[in-house]
Design an enzyme around this catalytic site. Sequence first.
Site, mmCIF file in Angstrom:
data_model
loop_
_atom_site.group_PDB
_atom_site.id
_atom_site.type_symbol
_atom_site.label_atom_id
_atom_site.label_comp_id
_atom_site.label_asym_id
_atom_site.label_seq_id
_atom_site.Cartn_x
_atom_site.Cartn_y
_atom_site.Cartn_z
ATOM 1 N N ASP A 36 0.967 -1.319 -0.059
ATOM 2 C CA ASP A 36 0.093 0.068 0.140
ATOM 3 C C ASP A 36 0.865 1.291 0.067
ATOM 4 O O ASP A 36 1.270 1.828 1.056
ATOM 5 C CB ASP A 36 -1.088 -0.094 1.258
ATOM 6 C CG ASP A 36 -1.733 1.183 1.302
ATOM 7 O OD1 ASP A 36 -2.305 1.345 2.369
ATOM 8 O OD2 ASP A 36 -1.953 1.965 0.155
ATOM 9 N N ASP A 220 -1.763 5.293 -5.304
ATOM 10 C CA ASP A 220 -2.064 4.505 -4.163
ATOM 11 C C ASP A 220 -2.445 3.099 -4.456
ATOM 12 O O ASP A 220 -3.506 2.769 -5.013
ATOM 13 C CB ASP A 220 -3.382 5.385 -3.409
ATOM 14 C CG ASP A 220 -3.392 4.453 -2.056
ATOM 15 O OD1 ASP A 220 -4.520 5.179 -1.298
ATOM 16 O OD2 ASP A 220 -2.928 3.708 -1.729
#
Length: 331
Positions: A36, A220
Amino acid sequence: STGSAAAVPINAEFDIAYVTPVTLGTPPQTLQLDFDSGSSDLWVFSSHLPTSQIRGQEIYAPNKSSTAKLLDGHSWSITYGDGSGSRGNVYTDNVTVGGLMVERQAIECAQQVSSSFTSEAHIDGLVGLGFSTLNTVSPKSQLTFFDNAKGALDSPVFTADLKHKQAGTYDFGFIDKAKYTGEITYVPVNNDPGYWTFSSSGYAVGSGNFSASPISGIADTGTSLIYLPTAVVTAYYRQVQGATNSRSYGGYVFPCSATLPSFTFGVGEARFTIPPAYMSYAAVTPGSSTCFGGLQSSNGVGINIWGDLALKVAFVVFNGGTPPTIGWAAK
Ligand SMILES: Cc1nn(C)c(C)c1CC(=O)Nc1ccccn1
């Protein structure tokens, strides 16, 4: 040193998230973790969780690792933008990703996770690849796997080659020329407060004109969809028959039978087009004829987010050098 590991979509129908095998401790315990770039905690489902919060996930048990050490008096607690979250205590141990090992990596062991994590059986935790300034460990914040590995890497980079409904790759320490075509377009990164924030040069809906207006947003890997300003999103859904911004479903939905335009975004002079088939995310409930859009408004989010739906049409270089930059290439 370098590393290379698979990024496997967790769902066959649509790419909710991608997980990568990570081995922890001695003897090795292998978990499937969600890399992430939008956060900076490495946390795992652990033997410290109540069994009621574990539903199919693998867990890390530090007391079964001869190299685990409690980080005494430290704790962590994280809440993600979608309201999910987790918290717990902290150990250090050996962490290996695709042949790249970091010794004494902070492993944040969950003692509590929110229901959406319990419900996602394929995700055993997250590996934060954002800047370490976002790390939530207290009283002393900890470094990400990438920051710990960086000094030993051939080059201070990691790359994301995510794919639609198939396994891609995260590489550490090198840029694999076989994974992209043409040139890589690098643009500046603003890492305050700690995201990979860059400026897109604009967008186009379908075959329409390119709107050359800068859009600041974060790259992201831990977010499924794309969240952009209302002006962009309304321009897109104006072209979709029956599209509506549904309060009950929490975003733009449309009849699954609708014809969708592609969506093109710019990075510098480069252009990346997301094909129509990728722009429909999923039926709002299994079997429904109403589908949830892959492009959503960032109005309630606070920041613009280029999630997996954007990343999967490019080869992306996260350059952790000084200054940090981000590179986008076709593939
Ligand atoms: C900021 C934000 N608002 N909204 C609606 C979403 C979906 C986000 C992004 C987000 O929460 N990403 C995430 C969630 C869990 C783990 C890792 N990343």
